[in-house]
Motif scaffolding. Sequence first.
Motif, PDB file in Angstrom:
ATOM      1  N   ASP A   1       2.006  10.440  12.330  1.00  0.00           N
ATOM      2  CA  ASP A   1       1.451   9.697  11.199  1.00  0.00           C
ATOM      3  C   ASP A   1       0.851  10.570  10.111  1.00  0.00           C
ATOM      4  O   ASP A   1       0.564  10.068   9.020  1.00  0.00           O
ATOM      5  CB  ASP A   1       0.379   8.723  11.703  1.00  0.00           C
ATOM      6  N   THR A   2       0.600  11.857  10.381  1.00  0.00           N
ATOM      7  CA  THR A   2      -0.090  12.691   9.409  1.00  0.00           C
ATOM      8  C   THR A   2       0.591  14.044   9.257  1.00  0.00           C
ATOM      9  O   THR A   2       1.359  14.475  10.113  1.00  0.00           O
ATOM     10  CB  THR A   2      -1.567  12.926   9.809  1.00  0.00           C
TER      11      THR A   2
ATOM     12  N   GLY B   1      -0.195   8.286   0.941  1.00  0.00           N
ATOM     13  CA  GLY B   1      -1.633   8.415   0.798  1.00  0.00           C
ATOM     14  C   GLY B   1      -2.134   9.737   1.356  1.00  0.00           C
ATOM     15  O   GLY B   1      -1.417  10.440   2.076  1.00  0.00           O
TER      16      GLY B   1
ATOM     17  N   PRO C   1      -1.885   7.059  -4.688  1.00  0.00           N
ATOM     18  CA  PRO C   1      -1.211   7.923  -3.710  1.00  0.00           C
ATOM     19  C   PRO C   1      -0.427   9.027  -4.407  1.00  0.00           C
ATOM     20  O   PRO C   1      -0.219   9.000  -5.623  1.00  0.00           O
ATOM     21  CB  PRO C   1      -0.270   6.960  -2.998  1.00  0.00           C
TER      22      PRO C   1
ATOM     23  N   HIS D   1      -1.173  10.776   5.020  1.00  0.00           N
ATOM     24  CA  HIS D   1      -1.205   9.769   6.092  1.00  0.00           C
ATOM     25  C   HIS D   1      -0.399   8.548   5.689  1.00  0.00           C
ATOM     26  O   HIS D   1       0.806   8.500   5.919  1.00  0.00           O
ATOM     27  CB  HIS D   1      -2.647   9.439   6.490  1.00  0.00           C
ATOM     28  N   GLY D   2      -1.023   7.516   5.116  1.00  0.00           N
ATOM     29  CA  GLY D   2      -0.331   6.263   4.850  1.00  0.00           C
ATOM     30  C   GLY D   2       0.963   6.446   4.073  1.00  0.00           C
ATOM     31  O   GLY D   2       0.945   6.880   2.930  1.00  0.00           O
ATOM     32  N   GLY D   3       2.089   6.150   4.705  1.00  0.00           N
ATOM     33  CA  GLY D   3       3.387   6.319   4.088  1.00  0.00           C
ATOM     34  C   GLY D   3       4.137   7.533   4.613  1.00  0.00           C
ATOM     35  O   GLY D   3       5.369   7.584   4.547  1.00  0.00           O
TER      36      GLY D   3
ATOM     37  N   ASP E   1       4.390   8.425   7.744  1.00  0.00           N
ATOM     38  CA  ASP E   1       5.148   8.013   8.934  1.00  0.00           C
ATOM     39  C   ASP E   1       6.478   7.383   8.541  1.00  0.00           C
ATOM     40  O   ASP E   1       7.506   7.584   9.216  1.00  0.00           O
ATOM     41  CB  ASP E   1       4.324   7.061   9.796  1.00  0.00           C
TER      42      ASP E   1
END
Length: 296
Positions: free
Chosen positions: A134-135, A167, A153, A179-181, A183
């Motif tokens: 995820d990161t 993000g 972002p 992180h967000g996106g 993955d």
Amino acid sequence: MPTLADFRFFRFIIPNTENQIRMPAAFSNLVQENMSNPVEISTINGQSWSISWVVEEEHPHRIVFTRGWRAFYEHYHLRIGATMLLSYHHPKFFYVAIHDTRFYKINYGSLPAITAHGNYTVQFFAIIPVNDPDTLMLPLRFSRDYGRSLPRPLTITTPTGHCHCVGWNMEPNGRIVLHGGWDAVREHYGLRDQWLVLFHYHEVQNTLYVMFFNGHTMEINYLVHAGPGTDSTCIIYPTAPRSRHIADGFRSINPFFISPIVHRLATHFLPNVPPLPGVYDDSPISITNERGTWTI
């Protein structure tokens, strides 16, 4: 269209590589029948080196750079842990970008060579961590120098022109973590643990251009993951109404841009060419239409 590299791959500087360095087996198998000997290696600051190669006897599928390599190694003060990105253009040219042990592209201006003038603010790479889908953590130097100005972002763009929003957070240790996106990017391109991600950060555009390299350190085929009929987008969306109309109606799997023809183009260089993902300083550009091809 710019001439694209036939292959791109990374090489790590490990012990006992001051006299010779091995190429990936997958690359060697594909090119050893037709690659010139010696080859010409050009760094992105414009210097060129002639380097001979042999096929390793113990490993018949490995090309090894030999004569001329040690001079290159010593000139750029290569050290164990440094990394090189090599872009091969058939049949004899390699363009090389050198990164230090902190994964940052070296400052060629500090060496006895021509200073480089790139379109990108900075270039670095990161290694995808094990068991953390995820990161992705970025180098401390980049985080410290640009963390205050990065948008949220971030937009990351692949060599095919496809954009992804990701993000990020600043960790207590001062390093930026995607992180967000991220993955979704990993899943879309089939990225795996310990693969390499090369970043070119363009500060004016607030964009990270990325390239992905597999476990053999070879660049992946992005179009395999793009899906049938996927179109690329205009690198910089034009402001003039007529140019916007052309951009909206043009379809290509390659990145493209629109430049109006004006009278001064007859005697001047083409102005305002945007940064082209994956194209290095001094790499040849081919302009093609129905009447022929011109290399500039």
